[in-house]
Design an enzyme around this catalytic site. Structure first.
Site, PDB file in Angstrom:
ATOM      1  N   LEU A   8       0.875  -1.226  -0.091  1.00  0.00           N
ATOM      2  CA  LEU A   8      -0.059   0.114   0.155  1.00  0.00           C
ATOM      3  C   LEU A   8       1.023   1.401   0.027  1.00  0.00           C
ATOM      4  CD1 LEU A   8      -2.716  -1.088   2.659  1.00  0.00           C
ATOM      5  CD2 LEU A   8      -2.377  -1.545   0.055  1.00  0.00           C
ATOM      6  N   ALA A   9       0.616   1.981  -1.031  1.00  0.00           N
ATOM      7  CA  ALA A   9       1.784   3.027  -1.175  1.00  0.00           C
ATOM      8  C   ALA A   9       1.250   4.399  -1.921  1.00  0.00           C
ATOM      9  CB  ALA A   9       2.988   2.904  -2.037  1.00  0.00           C
ATOM     10  N   ARG A  15       2.071  14.071   6.531  1.00  0.00           N
ATOM     11  CA  ARG A  15       2.717  14.364   7.779  1.00  0.00           C
ATOM     12  C   ARG A  15       4.264  14.687   7.305  1.00  0.00           C
ATOM     13  NH1 ARG A  15       0.171   9.737  11.214  1.00  0.00           N
ATOM     14  NH2 ARG A  15      -0.220   8.821   8.957  1.00  0.00           N
ATOM     15  N   LYS A  22       5.779  10.106  -0.407  1.00  0.00           N
ATOM     16  CA  LYS A  22       6.304   9.540   0.980  1.00  0.00           C
ATOM     17  C   LYS A  22       7.231   8.381   0.787  1.00  0.00           C
ATOM     18  CE  LYS A  22       3.933   7.631   4.463  1.00  0.00           C
ATOM     19  NZ  LYS A  22       3.198   7.445   5.710  1.00  0.00           N
ATOM     20  N   THR A  80      -6.941   3.003   3.928  1.00  0.00           N
ATOM     21  CA  THR A  80      -5.743   1.510   3.608  1.00  0.00           C
ATOM     22  C   THR A  80      -6.969   0.560   3.187  1.00  0.00           C
ATOM     23  OG1 THR A  80      -5.966   1.509   6.043  1.00  0.00           O
ATOM     24  CG2 THR A  80      -3.777   1.961   4.969  1.00  0.00           C
ATOM     25  N   ASN A 171      -0.425  -2.599  15.719  1.00  0.00           N
ATOM     26  CA  ASN A 171      -0.458  -3.189  14.582  1.00  0.00           C
ATOM     27  C   ASN A 171       0.751  -2.685  13.651  1.00  0.00           C
ATOM     28  OD1 ASN A 171      -1.367  -4.033  11.852  1.00  0.00           O
ATOM     29  ND2 ASN A 171      -2.914  -2.296  11.695  1.00  0.00           N
ATOM     30  N   ALA A 381      54.814  14.376 -11.463  1.00  0.00           N
ATOM     31  CA  ALA A 381      53.965  15.573 -11.206  1.00  0.00           C
ATOM     32  C   ALA A 381      53.423  16.386 -12.105  1.00  0.00           C
ATOM     33  CB  ALA A 381      54.424  16.426  -9.999  1.00  0.00           C
ATOM     34  N   ARG A 441      60.956  20.131 -25.308  1.00  0.00           N
ATOM     35  CA  ARG A 441      61.102  21.450 -24.854  1.00  0.00           C
ATOM     36  C   ARG A 441      62.168  22.110 -25.418  1.00  0.00           C
ATOM     37  NH1 ARG A 441      63.078  18.739 -19.216  1.00  0.00           N
ATOM     38  NH2 ARG A 441      65.089  18.781 -20.113  1.00  0.00           N
TER      39      ARG A 441
END
Ligand code: UD1
Ligand code: CA
Length: 471
Positions: A8-9, A15, A22, A80, A171, A381, A441
């Site tokens: 059950l959703a 709240r 939710k 519900t 419950n 590096a 270089r």
């Protein structure tokens, strides 16, 4: 036992005071609904129905394998009882037990549900409720029993008298129902105080008709937390964290302080690994044995080999770090990377979709992207693989035992042969043969007494200015 599950959703979750439905609020990397479904699937049901409300699309999209689930819509959250009624057409013809679970109880353990279903079967109940003893019965429905101890009804907190409120047995929102009791759902009347059809009323209705019901008080309070508020969500997260860290402590993992540690339920950690504070292990990450994970590390969907050391403030995403490798501090291993056995990825090094061979070291400040790097390569590096030509990503291949001087740029695609040396400060645009020195270089030269000459020049210029001001 033939089993079907109904979740059950469809409640609005008022709240929570949130625009997110939710059941889509998350705990440890999964939504409440995903947690409930995962536990339900462990019972191997033949069918699963999820009742969703106005957020039908969002909720369906949040489930990875939604094809195996029947989604039904309860357009208006009328309680519900009404929600389960909406699931019935999807269960037509199903001959077996239906387990109903609220979508906001994410911590329920599989073992408890198994035990509950066994009791339901053994006692030959038509309807059973899973109850638990609560220290703070708060908003839960109270289980009312008769003198013989049989369940009579469930009274919601808002409808309970002062003495009923004192009842500690409540419950959980888990029910086992035989299809023969479905017709009772239509007999539920609207509850005047809340204006909803309470599924819980089915117990009283069944009792009145002499239909066999049972309430089984099993499991611990912690696993039945029903999340109605943000406060309860935080508590559920805390409980889930405690459950997960306890499991790993029992299996020989050491935590310096679990307060700020976050570990997803699917993560695996080997024994003798040490986890420092503020470590996040997410998704299906696997950490090997005897690893050390220092503070502020986040590892997502990755495999970390035995004895690896992950130093402070490091992020590892969808990658493999092999045994005894060292990563960090401040390293970022991006998706699709593999760091070889004993390799070292150090301070401020970013690796993306690259293979780094066994024993290779990139100790400081480098970017290695789309690179295939062999064994025992020394990466100086400031080394950068220039992997993007503005159109495509190009590959840099560096073979075993290459030495790369600091501040080298590789303009990909480019290949460096075994054992070659790259002079510091080089921009490499062409393939380098094995064992050669590549040097790109400009040669250094010296201009004799340049500084003295410059000073004299500046001085004479200043004199000129002064003279012209006077005249
Ligand atoms: C419910 C039970 C309560 C129990 C508690 C356990 C009822 C009337 N009460 O109370 O006895 O102790 O769960 O956590 O059942 N939902 C719908 N459609 C609706 C209303 C709710 O699908 O119209 C879903 C919600 O999304 C939620 C679940 O049902 O997942 C429970 O609803 P909620 O409003 O949270 O019930 P509680 O007041 O917690
Ligand atoms: Ca609830």
């Amino acid at each position: 036992m033939k089993l079907a599950g109904v979740v059950l959703a469809a409640g609005i979750g008022k709240r929570m005071n949130s625009s997110l439905p939710k059941v889509l609020h998350q705990l440890h990397g999964a939504t409440m609904l995903q947690h409930v479904l995962k536990t339900l699937y462990e019972l191997k049901p033949q069918k699963v129905v999820v009742v969703v409300g106005k957020h039908f699309k969002e909720i369906k999209e949040s489930i990875k394998d939604a094809s195996a689930i029947s989604f039904v819509q309860q357009k208006e959250a009328k309680g519900t009882g009404d929600a389960l009624l909406k699931a019935l057409p999807s269960l037509r013809g199903f001959k077996g037990t239906i387990i109903v679970i609220n979508g906001d109880t994410p911590l329920i353990a599989r073992e408890t549900l198994k035990k509950f279903l066994l009791l339901h079967e053994e006692k030959k109940d038509v309807i059973s409720i899973l109850s638990f003893m609560s220290q703070e019965p708060g908003s839960y429905g109270r289980i009312i029993r008769d003198k013989a101890g049989d369940v009579v009804s469930i009274i919601e907190d808002r409808d309970a008298t002062a003495s009923q409120k004192r009842i500690g047995e409540v419950n959980s929102g888990v029910y086992a129902i035989e299809p023969g009791a479905f017709h009772l759902l239509k007999k539920i009347k609207i509850n005047d105080s809340k204006g909803e059809y309470y599924l819980t009323d089915i117990i009283r209705i069944a009792r009145d008709k002499g239909i066999k019901t049972g309430a089984y008080c099993i499991g611990s309070e912690d696993e039945f937390i029903g999340v109605n508020t943000q406060e309860e969500l935080e508590k559920a997260r805390q409980l889930m964290k405690d459950r997960i860290t306890k499991k790993w402590k029992d299996r020989g993992v050491s935590f310096l302080d679990t307060t700020s540690v976050f570990i997803s339920p699917d993560v695996k950690i080997g024994r003798d690994t040490i986890v420092y504070p503020n470590v996040h292990l997410e998704g299906n990450t696997k950490v090997g044995r005897g690893c050390t994970i220092y503070p502020n590390v986040r590892i997502q969907n990755s495999v970390i080999g035995d004895g690896a050391i992950i130093k402070d403030s490091t992020l590892i995403e969808s990658s493999v770090v092999k045994n005894m490798a060292t990563i960090g501090p401040f390293a970022h291993i991006r998706p699709g990377s593999e760091i070889g056995t004993g390799a070292k990825i150090g301070n401020f090094v970013e690796v993306k979709k690259s293979l780094v061979g066994m024993g290779t070291k990139a100790s400081h400040l480098a970017y290695l992207g789309d690179a295939k790097i062999g064994k025992n390569v020394n990466i100086g590096a400031g080394t950068i693989t220039c992997n993007y030509d503005g159109d495509k990503k190009q590959i840099t291949t560096i073979e075993d035992n290459v030495f790369i001087g600091s501040d080298t740029q590789f303009i990909a695609p480019v290949k460096i042969g075994k054992g070659a040396y790259i002079a510091a400060g080089s921009t490499i645009t062409k393939n380098v043969p094995s064992k050669a020195l590549a040097l790109s270089r400009v040669e250094q030269r010296h201009i004799k007494d340049w500084v003295l000459k410059r000073k004299l020049k500046v001085k004479s210029e200043k004199l000129q200015v002064k003279k012209s001001e006077k005249s």
